[in-house]
Scaffold this active site. Structure first.
Site, PDB file in Angstrom:
ATOM      1  N   GLY A 167      70.476  21.876  72.889  1.00  0.00           N
ATOM      2  CA  GLY A 167      71.718  21.607  73.604  1.00  0.00           C
ATOM      3  C   GLY A 167      71.598  21.824  75.096  1.00  0.00           C
ATOM      4  N   CYS A 168      72.741  21.999  75.731  1.00  0.00           N
ATOM      5  CA  CYS A 168      72.836  21.905  77.189  1.00  0.00           C
ATOM      6  C   CYS A 168      72.198  23.066  77.954  1.00  0.00           C
ATOM      7  CB  CYS A 168      74.306  21.768  77.589  1.00  0.00           C
ATOM      8  SG  CYS A 168      75.059  20.204  77.082  1.00  0.00           S
ATOM      9  N   PHE A 169      71.927  24.187  77.302  1.00  0.00           N
ATOM     10  CA  PHE A 169      71.295  25.294  78.037  1.00  0.00           C
ATOM     11  C   PHE A 169      69.788  25.121  78.168  1.00  0.00           C
ATOM     12  CE2 PHE A 169      71.431  26.810  73.572  1.00  0.00           C
ATOM     13  CZ  PHE A 169      70.082  27.070  73.356  1.00  0.00           C
ATOM     14  N   PHE A 377      73.915  26.353  80.457  1.00  0.00           N
ATOM     15  CA  PHE A 377      75.011  26.782  79.578  1.00  0.00           C
ATOM     16  C   PHE A 377      75.039  25.863  78.362  1.00  0.00           C
ATOM     17  CE2 PHE A 377      76.789  27.040  84.042  1.00  0.00           C
ATOM     18  CZ  PHE A 377      76.550  28.398  84.214  1.00  0.00           C
TER      19      PHE A 377
END
Length: 401
Positions: A167-169, A377
């Site tokens: 994911g985005c982190f 994040f």
């Protein structure tokens, strides 16, 4: 039998680099298909055959208007979606069609970014010792790391690590991993690739799941690659940023804040409204832990690379820390021009920062500042924190061909 002439400690010392891991080159790539945000609500509701949902369309228009995104790039075209109507429903079996796209296109887009990074680096591909590949989509065996190794013609003995579904982190994660690899393997040159294609998450609107529509308004496709190594040979390599420290943490009371679930319908995305609040509430603690050892307490005196999960996150972090608007300039530029490309975003921002710094005549690759922070994040709610040190800009440096 002859006794060993060296100790384990001597072997370990010889294996380790002397200096810190350093970003030596950056490359980025996007699909050719560009989508302008102002036109997207009409397109999205037309292609998903949802134009009768007029109130929901107005809500989606407001989401797009507030997104601070000007345009995004998407591999999915209208023609492909018309041929695969199940992908346009909110919940219809469509994983096979999605997989058929991403298992091919994720490594292909990654290859385009990697080619640019390798060209800028200027060294033979045979010097690449490690490959770290990251994507949120398209789990397959052998993975995208294997496919990219073949596509680029890397050595069969390259040490590969495949990271799926982070994911985005994960833009911070790959730098943390690359730092450890480069500093613990003398002479290592690590090719890091993040390649993200939203074909797994695209779906039609739902009145009962507005959080899914937030993702439809934000996410875009892109790939970024960096070369990381310690002790650069400055006769032939050009350092861009040093990776000084890196850490990961799960924020307290954040379980379920961001979730993704891979199902027959593709990758579903779930978001709680208080994600910006959770991040801003904890951002000062992350900054203190990272910069207290350096004696830095003024966060306007460092350069910022923050994953642009959405404008509300950036706004609340700025307010909490008292940041001047200029600190997030590179971050907001990438959000505006590409949208949220998950793990690839922070590498795009590093690229934008070093180029803009050189164009503006700044003294360093970090907008004239020596020290900087990179934040990722994402699901968990997980935060990656990387402390960066810029390098002085020399004539012609820090701008790729």
């Amino acid at each position: 039998m002859a006794a060993a002439t060296v100790t384990v400690e001597e072997v370990r010392k010889a294996q380790r680099a002397t200096g810190p891991a350093t970003v030596l080159a950056i490359g980025t790539a996007t699909p050719a298909n560009c989508v302008h945000q102002a036109d997207y609500p009409d397109y999205y509701f037309r292609i998903t055959k949802s134009e009768h949902m007029t109130e929901l369309k107005e809500k989606f228009k407001r989401m797009c208007d507030k997104s601070q995104i000007r345009k995004r790039y998407m591999h999915l075209t209208e023609e492909y979606l018309a041929e695969n109507p199940n992908m346009c429903a909110y919940m219809a079996p469509s994983l096979d069609a999605r997989q058929d796209i991403v298992v091919v296109e994720v490594p292909k887009l990654g290859k385009a970014a990697a080619h640019k990074a390798i060209k800028e680096w200027g060294q033979p591909k045979s010097k690449i010792t490690h490959l770290v590949f990251c994507t949120t989509s398209g789990v397959d065996m052998p993975g995208a790391d294997y496919q990219l190794t073949k596509m680029l013609g890397l050595r069969p003995s390259v040490n590969r690590l495949m990271m799926y579904q982070q994911g985005c982190f994960a833009g911070g994660t790959v730098l943390r991993v690359a730092k450890d690899l480069a500093e613990n393997n003398r002479g290592a040159r690590v090719l890091v690739v993040c390649s993200e294609i939203t074909a797994v998450t695209f779906r039609g609107p739902s009145e009962s799941h507005l959080d899914s529509m937030v993702g439809q308004a934000l996410f875009g496709d892109g790939a970024a690659a960096v070369i990381v190594g310690a002790d650069p040979d400055e006769r032939v390599e050009r350092p861009l940023f040093q990776l000084v420290s890196a850490s990961q943490t799960i924020l307290p009371d954040s379980e379920g804040a961001i979730d993704g679930h891979l199902r027959e319908v593709g990758l579903t995305f779930h978001l709680l409204k208080d994600v910006p609040g959770l991040i801003s509430k904890n951002i000062e603690r992350s900054l203190e832990e990272a910069f207290k050892p350096l004696g830095i307490t003024d966060y306007n005196s460092i350069f910022w690379v923050a994953h642009p999960g959405g404008p509300a996150i950036l706004d609340q972090v700025e307010a909490k820390v008292g940041l001047e608007k200029e600190r997030m300039r590179a971050t907001r530029h990438v959000l505006s021009e590409y949208g949220n490309m998950s793990s690839a975003c922070v590498l795009f921002i590093l690229d934008e920062m070093r180029k803009r710094s050189a164009e503006d005549g700044q003294a360093t690759t970090g907008e004239g500042f020596d020290w900087g922070v990179l934040f990722g994040f994402g699901p968990g709610l997980t935060v990656e924190t990387v402390v960066l040190h810029s390098v002085p800009i020399t004539t012609g440096a820090a701008i790729t061909a």
